[in-house]
Structure formats: C-alpha cells, structure tokens
Design an enzyme around this catalytic site. Structure first.
Site, mmCIF file in Angstrom:
data_model
loop_
_atom_site.group_PDB
_atom_site.id
_atom_site.type_symbol
_atom_site.label_atom_id
_atom_site.label_comp_id
_atom_site.label_asym_id
_atom_site.label_seq_id
_atom_site.Cartn_x
_atom_site.Cartn_y
_atom_site.Cartn_z
ATOM 1 C CG HIS A 1 -1.940 -0.971 1.329
ATOM 2 N ND1 HIS A 1 -2.128 -1.810 2.412
ATOM 3 C CD2 HIS A 1 -2.936 -1.268 0.457
ATOM 4 C CE1 HIS A 1 -3.190 -2.578 2.192
ATOM 5 N NE2 HIS A 1 -3.690 -2.274 1.013
ATOM 6 C CB CYS B 1 -2.865 -1.732 8.940
ATOM 7 S SG CYS B 1 -1.356 -1.475 8.035
#
Ligand code: CIR
Length: 252
Positions: free
Chosen positions: A160, A247
């Site tokens: 990501h 996250c």
C-alpha cells in the site's frame, strides 16, 4: 485532532490472512498482547477506542484501516482489492454509521484504505495491486464535495502507499528511498528510511506523537534528530501479516 478510533480484535486464525512476508509463523497470544498495547497507547493519547469483535471469516479484518476513509464530514466505505477481504466492508458499516453519513466505493472501483494518505485538505491515493484508478477517481469525486483534493500516486513497490510513505505533521513525510525521488512530494520535507528499515516508514502520527515500530534504530534516530516525539510499539506479529501501526485503526 482525533477524538475516536475504531479497532477490531484479531481472530485466532489471523495467520490465515494474506501475506507476502517470510518472517515466520505469527503467534496469536503475542498478537493479542501487541494489539492491546496499541489500543492502550491510543487511549493514553486521548482517543476513545471502540473495539469491534474478531471476525474469524475474515482473518485480515483487524486491519480496519483498509475498509473505510473517515473525514469530519463523511465516512467512505471502500471496496478492498483482495477478493478475500471484500466482505469486511459490511462489518464496518454499522459501526461507522453511528459517527458519520456514509458513501461507498463501487465496482469496478477498488480501494484499500492503506493506499490513502491524508495531509490536511489533500489526499494522496496509491494505485496498487489493491487500489485502481476507478477507485481513486470515485474517492476524488466524493471528497471534492467537501473541498479536499485527491492525487493518484502510482506505486513502484510495496503493498500500500502507507507501507512506504506516511505524513508526520510539520510538513514532513517519512518514506522509503524508492518513493523519495517522486516529484509529487515537492514542497514537503522528507525523511528517508534506510533500505533495510523500510517497514518503519509505516509510522503513525497521533496528536503530535509518533507511534513507530520497535526494532528500527536508525529510523528512530532520524526522527529524534528531527525533533519528533516517539512512542515505540512492538508490532512484530502484524508485520508478519504485511500490516503495521496505521492499518490497525480508523482514527477520526
Ligand atoms: C492484506 O494483505 O490485506 C493484509 N494481510 C495486510 C493489510 C495491511 N493494511 C494496511 O497496510 N493498511
């Protein structure tokens, strides 16, 4: 400033989640201890934490950052790029509906929250294996209504965008050397992590403090030298599952 965070407990089968790392078999008890320490840290920084229950059907679901983007005006439910994670969205929807009106990313768009980095009124969205141009464009249209800009950033590597680039406040980005060359960051001060400490790029700003993963001494030294105030947290078990500090919560 954030007042609230949403987290989700890891399920006992969390090691069945997606991962590309070769760091060994994760340990559930240690994961739970590290996850609890993360929650306690957010609370100690003044955030009210809503801890949602584990979802064994979705072993990556404790990476709640990926299923929503939250601003003061709206919550955007994402459509994760990995097939195994798409069903997580329905499980965050009811929790988030209590805080914000909701919009959603729709197929053929895909978007993981881990690809979305906010710098004040500007958002940067990584185009990755999980987030496509249609997803980024949809987010752009939704957030434009509230005066935010959205800039797409093609990823050269990493899962990501926030695996490699994170905003630290004070006009400063912490990022890996691969990303440091990109013109899109012109105007920001850059702190570049050493190649063998790339995981530490996922350092999380909360209320002027930086939560940073334990075990990356050269990154810590660079952050301290730049005047940042650090809280070191051991997230070895999330690391084994390709996840990290940002996250494991939604913060708003
Ligand atoms: C996945 O591959 O989707 C999870 N095992 C890791 C997700 C990490 N999330 C994030 O960086 N925001």
């Amino acid at each position: 400033m954030f007042t609230q965070a949403i987290t989700r407990s890891p399920a006992a089968n969390f090691a069945q989640g997606l991962t590309t790392s070769a760091l060994g078999q994760p340990d559930f008890d240690l994961m739970c201890q590290q996850h609890q320490a993360y929650i306690t840290t957010l609370q100690s920084l003044g955030l009210k934490v809503q801890a949602l229950p584990a979802l064994p059907d979705y072993p990556d679901a404790y990476f709640v950052e990926d299923v929503a983007i939250v601003t003061p005006e709206i919550g955007v439910l994402t459509l994760p790029g990995a097939a195994a994670r798409k069903g997580e969205v329905a499980h965050i929807e009811s929790a988030l509906a209590a805080y914000r009106p909701l919009a959603r990313i729709e197929a053929p768009g895909t978007l993981d929250g881990g690809d979305v980095m906010q710098v004040a009124r500007d958002f940067y969205v990584g185009l990755s294996e999980r987030t496509n141009e249609a997803g980024a464009a949809q987010l752009g249209r939704i957030l434009a209504e509230f005066g935010y800009t959205v800039t797409a950033v093609p990823l050269a590597d990493g899962l990501h965008l926030k695996s490699s680039v994170n905003y630290l406040g004070q006009n400063t980005l912490l990022l890996t050397s691969t990303f440091a060359e990109m013109a899109v960051w012109d105007g920001y001060d850059l702190i570049v992590v050493d190649e063998d400490e790339s995981y530490a790029a996922n350092t999380l700003w909360v209320h002027g403090r930086l939560l940073t993963p334990a075990g990356f001494p050269r990154t810590q030294a660079k952050l301290l030298a730049a005047g940042f105030d650090l809280i070191e947290l051991d997230v070895s078990e999330a690391h084994k599952m390709d996840g990290g500090l940002s996250c494991m919560s939604l913060r708003f």
